[in-house]
Design an enzyme around this catalytic site. Structure first.
Site, short mmCIF file in Angstrom:
data_model
loop_
_atom_site.label_atom_id
_atom_site.label_comp_id
_atom_site.label_asym_id
_atom_site.label_seq_id
_atom_site.Cartn_x
_atom_site.Cartn_y
_atom_site.Cartn_z
N ALA A 177 4.35 -16.71 16.63
CA ALA A 177 3.64 -18.11 17.03
C ALA A 177 3.94 -18.52 18.38
CB ALA A 177 4.03 -19.08 15.79
N GLU A 178 5.35 -18.44 18.63
CA GLU A 178 5.92 -18.94 19.71
C GLU A 178 5.60 -18.17 20.94
OE1 GLU A 178 9.52 -21.44 21.74
OE2 GLU A 178 9.54 -20.99 19.48
#
Length: 160
Positions: free
Chosen positions: A83-84
């Site tokens: 996600a990051e």
């Protein structure tokens, strides 16, 4: 508030990481921008490969194998790394060459486990502003089932 990261000028002897970019699926048009930075050691170690890269939508895959926790399922931290990675790359593209993105918040909710195969992460822009970006990132398994939902906020700063 202090900035904990300011991109430096590329040193004359900076390595050419084009092969890393090709292996990670980075589109040709983004390779000059990332040629001396690459995609990052963690992205390489996790086996993340991009299939679409834009500020509005970012898509990549990651193998479950090699990214598991002791119970043999995909590690929750691997979801968050994906996600990051997706949200930050999308925010950096939005920021453009004279600005940079800094992750300031990430959260994830895990819905189901994956023990094998590939995970696909899709980041979709919720907000692309002058100083903040917000992306929702959905991870799915090979059958298209939702594994987790994450949200990442990045701050956009001018290069100094």
């Amino acid at each position: 508030m202090s900035d904990n990261f300011t991109p430096e000028a590329v040193p004359a002897a900076a390595p050419d990481l084009t092969d890393e970019l090709v292996s990670a699926g980075v589109p040709v048009e983004l390779r000059p921008w990332l040629r001396h930075m690459g995609v990052g050691a963690l992205v390489v170690k996790m086996g993340i490969v991009f299939s679409h890269m834009s500020a509005e939508r970012m898509v990549a895959t990651m193998p479950v194998e090699g990214n598991t926790q002791v119970a043999g399922i995909l590690h929750g931290g691997a979801h968050t790394v994906m996600a990051e990675t997706l949200g930050s790359f999308a925010a950096a593209i939005h920021a453009g060459p004279d600005r940079h993105a800094l992750g300031i918040e990430v959260s994830a909710t895990h819905h189901r486990a994956a023990a094998a195969g590939l995970v696909t992460g899709t980041a979709t822009a919720i907000h692309l502003g002058r100083t903040l970006t917000v992306h929702e990132v959905v991870m799915t398994d090979d059958q298209g089932r939702r594994l987790s939902t994450a949200r990442i906020t990045n701050m956009i700063r001018d290069n100094t």
